[in-house]
Design a protein around this motif. Structure first.
Motif, PDB file in Angstrom:
ATOM      1  N   ASN A 355       0.822  -1.202   0.000  1.00 12.29           N
ATOM      2  CA  ASN A 355       0.000   0.000   0.000  1.00 12.29           C
ATOM      3  C   ASN A 355       0.861   1.259   0.000  1.00 12.29           C
ATOM      4  O   ASN A 355       0.570   2.235  -0.690  1.00 12.29           O
ATOM      5  CB  ASN A 355      -0.918  -0.012   1.218  1.00 12.29           C
ATOM      6  CG  ASN A 355      -1.831   1.205   1.276  1.00 12.29           C
ATOM      7  OD1 ASN A 355      -2.807   1.293   0.547  1.00 12.29           O
ATOM      8  ND2 ASN A 355      -1.495   2.140   2.156  1.00 12.29           N
ATOM      9  N   ALA A 356       1.970   1.241   0.787  1.00 12.05           N
ATOM     10  CA  ALA A 356       2.862   2.403   0.826  1.00 12.05           C
ATOM     11  C   ALA A 356       3.563   2.596  -0.509  1.00 12.05           C
ATOM     12  O   ALA A 356       3.762   3.739  -0.963  1.00 12.05           O
ATOM     13  CB  ALA A 356       3.875   2.229   1.949  1.00 12.05           C
ATOM     14  N   LEU A 357       3.960   1.525  -1.194  1.00  8.53           N
ATOM     15  CA  LEU A 357       4.632   1.649  -2.488  1.00  8.53           C
ATOM     16  C   LEU A 357       3.690   2.181  -3.566  1.00  8.53           C
ATOM     17  O   LEU A 357       4.122   2.921  -4.465  1.00  8.53           O
ATOM     18  CB  LEU A 357       5.199   0.290  -2.909  1.00  8.53           C
ATOM     19  CG  LEU A 357       6.357  -0.251  -2.066  1.00  8.53           C
ATOM     20  CD1 LEU A 357       6.749  -1.639  -2.532  1.00  8.53           C
ATOM     21  CD2 LEU A 357       7.560   0.695  -2.129  1.00  8.53           C
ATOM     22  N   VAL A 358       2.417   1.821  -3.485  1.00 10.88           N
ATOM     23  CA  VAL A 358       1.474   2.247  -4.519  1.00 10.88           C
ATOM     24  C   VAL A 358       0.985   3.665  -4.288  1.00 10.88           C
ATOM     25  O   VAL A 358       0.884   4.480  -5.214  1.00 10.88           O
ATOM     26  CB  VAL A 358       0.294   1.263  -4.593  1.00 10.88           C
ATOM     27  CG1 VAL A 358      -0.783   1.777  -5.557  1.00 10.88           C
ATOM     28  CG2 VAL A 358       0.776  -0.110  -5.026  1.00 10.88           C
ATOM     29  N   HIS A 359       0.689   3.994  -3.035  1.00  4.97           N
ATOM     30  CA  HIS A 359       0.022   5.272  -2.753  1.00  4.97           C
ATOM     31  C   HIS A 359       0.910   6.257  -1.988  1.00  4.97           C
ATOM     32  O   HIS A 359       0.479   7.397  -1.794  1.00  4.97           O
ATOM     33  CB  HIS A 359      -1.242   5.027  -1.921  1.00  4.97           C
ATOM     34  CG  HIS A 359      -2.195   4.053  -2.546  1.00  4.97           C
ATOM     35  ND1 HIS A 359      -2.908   4.351  -3.690  1.00  4.97           N
ATOM     36  CD2 HIS A 359      -2.532   2.780  -2.194  1.00  4.97           C
ATOM     37  CE1 HIS A 359      -3.657   3.305  -4.008  1.00  4.97           C
ATOM     38  NE2 HIS A 359      -3.448   2.339  -3.126  1.00  4.97           N
ATOM     39  N   GLY A 360       2.085   5.839  -1.578  1.00  2.00           N
ATOM     40  CA  GLY A 360       2.899   6.711  -0.739  1.00  2.00           C
ATOM     41  C   GLY A 360       3.897   7.556  -1.489  1.00  2.00           C
ATOM     42  O   GLY A 360       5.036   7.736  -1.017  1.00  2.00           O
ATOM     43  N   GLU A 385       5.947   3.750   7.117  1.00  2.00           N
ATOM     44  CA  GLU A 385       5.730   5.178   6.905  1.00  2.00           C
ATOM     45  C   GLU A 385       6.201   5.558   5.512  1.00  2.00           C
ATOM     46  O   GLU A 385       7.261   5.112   5.049  1.00  2.00           O
ATOM     47  CB  GLU A 385       6.480   5.987   7.958  1.00  2.00           C
ATOM     48  CG  GLU A 385       6.267   7.490   7.856  1.00  2.00           C
ATOM     49  CD  GLU A 385       6.969   8.237   8.979  1.00  2.00           C
ATOM     50  OE1 GLU A 385       7.093   9.470   8.882  1.00  2.00           O
ATOM     51  OE2 GLU A 385       7.410   7.569   9.958  1.00  2.00           O
ATOM     52  N   ASP A 386       5.382   6.374   4.838  1.00  2.00           N
ATOM     53  CA  ASP A 386       5.744   6.814   3.501  1.00  2.00           C
ATOM     54  C   ASP A 386       5.851   8.344   3.483  1.00  2.00           C
ATOM     55  O   ASP A 386       5.578   9.014   4.472  1.00  2.00           O
ATOM     56  CB  ASP A 386       4.728   6.327   2.461  1.00  2.00           C
ATOM     57  CG  ASP A 386       3.309   6.821   2.745  1.00  2.00           C
ATOM     58  OD1 ASP A 386       3.119   8.047   2.823  1.00  2.00           O
ATOM     59  OD2 ASP A 386       2.396   5.974   2.888  1.00  2.00           O
ATOM     60  N   GLY A 431      -2.106   7.075  10.943  1.00  2.00           N
ATOM     61  CA  GLY A 431      -1.997   8.473  11.316  1.00  2.00           C
ATOM     62  C   GLY A 431      -0.990   9.178  10.429  1.00  2.00           C
ATOM     63  O   GLY A 431      -0.387   8.576   9.526  1.00  2.00           O
ATOM     64  N   PRO A 432      -0.772  10.447  10.668  1.00  2.00           N
ATOM     65  CA  PRO A 432       0.195  11.195   9.855  1.00  2.00           C
ATOM     66  C   PRO A 432       1.629  10.810  10.213  1.00  2.00           C
ATOM     67  O   PRO A 432       1.967  10.552  11.365  1.00  2.00           O
ATOM     68  CB  PRO A 432      -0.102  12.653  10.212  1.00  2.00           C
ATOM     69  CG  PRO A 432      -0.703  12.582  11.583  1.00  2.00           C
ATOM     70  CD  PRO A 432      -1.465  11.297  11.651  1.00  2.00           C
ATOM     71  N   GLY A 433       2.487  10.782   9.214  1.00  2.00           N
ATOM     72  CA  GLY A 433       3.895  10.483   9.428  1.00  2.00           C
ATOM     73  C   GLY A 433       4.726  11.737   9.661  1.00  2.00           C
ATOM     74  O   GLY A 433       4.247  12.865   9.540  1.00  2.00           O
ATOM     75  N   ARG A 434       5.984  11.542   9.972  1.00  2.00           N
ATOM     76  CA  ARG A 434       6.876  12.665  10.239  1.00  2.00           C
ATOM     77  C   ARG A 434       7.219  13.451   8.983  1.00  2.00           C
ATOM     78  O   ARG A 434       7.578  14.625   9.046  1.00  2.00           O
ATOM     79  CB  ARG A 434       8.169  12.155  10.885  1.00  2.00           C
ATOM     80  CG  ARG A 434       7.973  11.578  12.285  1.00  2.00           C
ATOM     81  CD  ARG A 434       9.234  10.877  12.744  1.00  2.00           C
ATOM     82  NE  ARG A 434       9.548   9.750  11.864  1.00  2.00           N
ATOM     83  CZ  ARG A 434      10.626   8.970  12.011  1.00  2.00           C
ATOM     84  NH1 ARG A 434      11.500   9.218  12.986  1.00  2.00           N
ATOM     85  NH2 ARG A 434      10.841   7.960  11.186  1.00  2.00           N
ATOM     86  N   ARG A 435       7.120  12.810   7.828  1.00  2.00           N
ATOM     87  CA  ARG A 435       7.460  13.465   6.563  1.00  2.00           C
ATOM     88  C   ARG A 435       6.225  13.895   5.779  1.00  2.00           C
ATOM     89  O   ARG A 435       6.303  14.126   4.577  1.00  2.00           O
ATOM     90  CB  ARG A 435       8.325  12.520   5.719  1.00  2.00           C
ATOM     91  CG  ARG A 435       9.688  12.218   6.344  1.00  2.00           C
ATOM     92  CD  ARG A 435      10.463  11.229   5.513  1.00  2.00           C
ATOM     93  NE  ARG A 435       9.846   9.907   5.524  1.00  2.00           N
ATOM     94  CZ  ARG A 435      10.264   8.873   4.784  1.00  2.00           C
ATOM     95  NH1 ARG A 435      11.302   9.045   3.968  1.00  2.00           N
ATOM     96  NH2 ARG A 435       9.665   7.712   4.867  1.00  2.00           N
ATOM     97  N   GLY A 436       5.084  13.968   6.454  1.00  2.00           N
ATOM     98  CA  GLY A 436       3.865  14.431   5.807  1.00  2.00           C
ATOM     99  C   GLY A 436       3.026  13.350   5.176  1.00  2.00           C
ATOM    100  O   GLY A 436       1.913  13.627   4.700  1.00  2.00           O
ATOM    101  N   ALA A 438       1.663   9.052   5.278  1.00  2.00           N
ATOM    102  CA  ALA A 438       0.855   8.223   6.164  1.00  2.00           C
ATOM    103  C   ALA A 438       1.758   7.272   6.941  1.00  2.00           C
ATOM    104  O   ALA A 438       2.810   6.835   6.452  1.00  2.00           O
ATOM    105  CB  ALA A 438      -0.180   7.440   5.370  1.00  2.00           C
ATOM    106  N   ARG A 439       1.323   6.938   8.148  1.00  2.00           N
ATOM    107  CA  ARG A 439       2.078   6.019   8.996  1.00  2.00           C
ATOM    108  C   ARG A 439       1.113   4.971   9.557  1.00  2.00           C
ATOM    109  O   ARG A 439       0.167   5.296  10.270  1.00  2.00           O
ATOM    110  CB  ARG A 439       2.760   6.770  10.138  1.00  2.00           C
ATOM    111  CG  ARG A 439       3.697   5.914  10.986  1.00  2.00           C
ATOM    112  CD  ARG A 439       4.460   6.797  11.955  1.00  2.00           C
ATOM    113  NE  ARG A 439       5.497   6.054  12.671  1.00  2.00           N
ATOM    114  CZ  ARG A 439       5.318   5.494  13.869  1.00  2.00           C
ATOM    115  NH1 ARG A 439       4.141   5.622  14.503  1.00  2.00           N
ATOM    116  NH2 ARG A 439       6.294   4.819  14.454  1.00  2.00           N
TER     117      ARG A 439
END
Length: 454
Positions: A355-360, A385-386, A431-436, A438-439
């Motif tokens: 999911n992170a590779l496709v949408h992050g 996290e992305d 939730g939100p990640g540190r780099r803006g 998703a986490r």
């Protein structure tokens, strides 16, 4: 001439199994409500009828006592004619009205039946508080004389008010046992208060009956819901299984088709094609096994195949197998041992990474995904996290719903990961990640063997 094709109407389409179960629930609810309604209506009718008889009997007893007392004051002269003077001097006959009627002759007394017109009015109150037509008074007196016992009936005044007429037959002095009545005393009572009370009682009973019918329908709806819930759950598990199977098998099936088309065009070595086909077949077989395992777990026919598992090594293996395609995935893992089902946890982690590779990432830019494994109290957390656009508010509240879609379509993969976490007694949060971006954090409990009843 060709005829037009007639499409099946909406009503003729076969119902789905879920719709049939819901229709069965509605029918059970309706049957429960109708059964309760029949019983309650019967009881309500019996109660209203009983109240109507009760107040009439009570009024008749009161009128009978008053009329018998007045009869004791009625005398006859030496010729056997009625003399109401003592009655008039002792008791008033205007309110309640009291009428004295007699049979006019021996011939009339010897007749089998006395007609109302044959009766002679010996006394009638001049200023009665209830004015009743003389025909009704004569009819009540004739009924009592012919029946040779007291009679009561309903009537109305000249102004239309409801009244009750009570007639008591009387006999000549020293009459024989088989003698016919000499006449009858007729008294009149106002029944408006009693009928008003009776109507209020009927409305209260009707309202209570309607309330109980509604309550019984609600109870029947709840009970039928509990009865059909296992069937609905089974249908939902079946639909979930089919959706998961289609979701997980779509990608390897497409890859297999692409590989077959490439081989047909002769653009690749046959040995490499066979090798890649074998890997895809093995992957599809493992996916089918995992889906069947999940279906058995959800139906309660199997338990989790849990065992001590190096979670850090499993995460690293999943990242290594993930397609690169120019994306970058970094792993920072501490040594962590959990007791879990390896296949299911592998699927959950793979779904999060995929999911992170496709949408992050932004369109046209490579994804920057960071995966960490660290102890988190009594559990071990796997954080993915992305650096993408983050989670939009419209999907944040229902992120793990099956087939949830939006600007960041989450599909079915996240719902599967959430189910795996729940089955192991853990959790999956977003939730939100540190780099803006998703986490996502997958937490699995340490040590004890998890329960898979859910």
């Amino acid at each position: 001439m060709t005829g037009a094709v007639r499409l099946p109407s909406r009503r003729s389409r076969p119902l789905t199994p879920t719709a049939r179960v819901r229709r069965l629930r509605r029918r059970i609810t309706l049957l429960f409500a109708l059964t309760s309604a029949v019983g309650l209506v019967a009881m309500a009718a019996w109660a209203v009828r009983g109240d109507d008889v009760r107040w009439r009997d009570q009024l008749d007893r009161t009128m009978s006592a008053d009329t018998n007392w007045a009869l004791g004051l009625l005398e006859t002269d030496e010729d056997g004619r009625l003399d109401p003077e003592v009655l008039l001097d002792t008791a008033g006959t205007a309110c309640p009205p009291l009428h004295v009627l007699s049979v006019p002759s021996d011939a009339a007394r010897d007749a089998r039946r006395t007609a109302p017109a044959d009766l002679v009015v010996e006394h009638a109150p001049r200023e009665a508080c209830l004015t009743v037509d003389s025909t009704a008074v004569r009819g009540a007196a004739a009924a009592a004389v012919n029946a040779d016992e007291e009679r009561s009936l309903d009537g109305r005044t000249a102004t239309g008010e409801p009244v009750r007429l009570f007639a008591l037959p009387f006999y000549p002095p020293e009459a024989e046992a088989d003698a016919r009545p000499q006449g009858a005393l007729v008294t009149v009572a106002d029944t408006a208060p009693q009928q008003a009370d009776h109507r209020r009682f009927a409305w209260r009973v009707t309202g209570g009956c309607a309330l109980l019918v509604g309550l019984s329908a609600l109870v029947g709806h709840l009970l039928s819901g509990r009865a059909v819930r296992p069937a609905l759950d089974a249908l939902d598990r079946q639909e979930s299984f089919l959706a998961d199977a289609a979701h997980d098998l779509r990608t390897p099936a497409a890859s297999l088709r692409t590989l077959a088309e490439t081989a047909l065009r002769g653009e690749t070595d046959s040995t490499d094609v066979h090798r890649r086909t074998l890997r895809l077949a093995e992957r599809m077989g493992s996916l089918v096994d995992g889906l069947l395992t999940r279906a058995r777990l959800m139906s309660g026919t199997a338990v989790l195949a849990v065992e001590p598992l190096r979670l850090d090594q499993l995460v690293e293996a999943v990242v290594e197998d993930a397609p690169a395609d120019g994306h970058r995935v970094t792993v920072r893992a501490q040594k962590a041992v959990v007791v879990a089902d390896p296949d299911l946890v592998r699927r959950a982690v793979a779904n999060l990474v995929g999911n992170a590779l496709v949408h992050g990432h932004a369109p046209g830019a490579p994804a920057q995904v960071e995966v960490t494994v660290a102890a988190d109290g009594a559990a071990t957390a796997v954080a993915v996290e992305d650096a993408g656009p983050g989670l939009p508010p419209e999907v944040a509240g229902a992120l793990f719903d099956r087939f949830r879609s939006g600007s960041r379509s989450t599909g079915l993969g996240l719902s599967i990961a959430a189910w795996v976490a729940h089955a192991h007694g853990g959790s999956l949060t977003a939730g939100p990640g540190r780099r803006g971006g998703a986490r996502f954090v997958l937490r699995l409990p340490n040590g004890d063997r998890p329960s898979a009843e859910d």
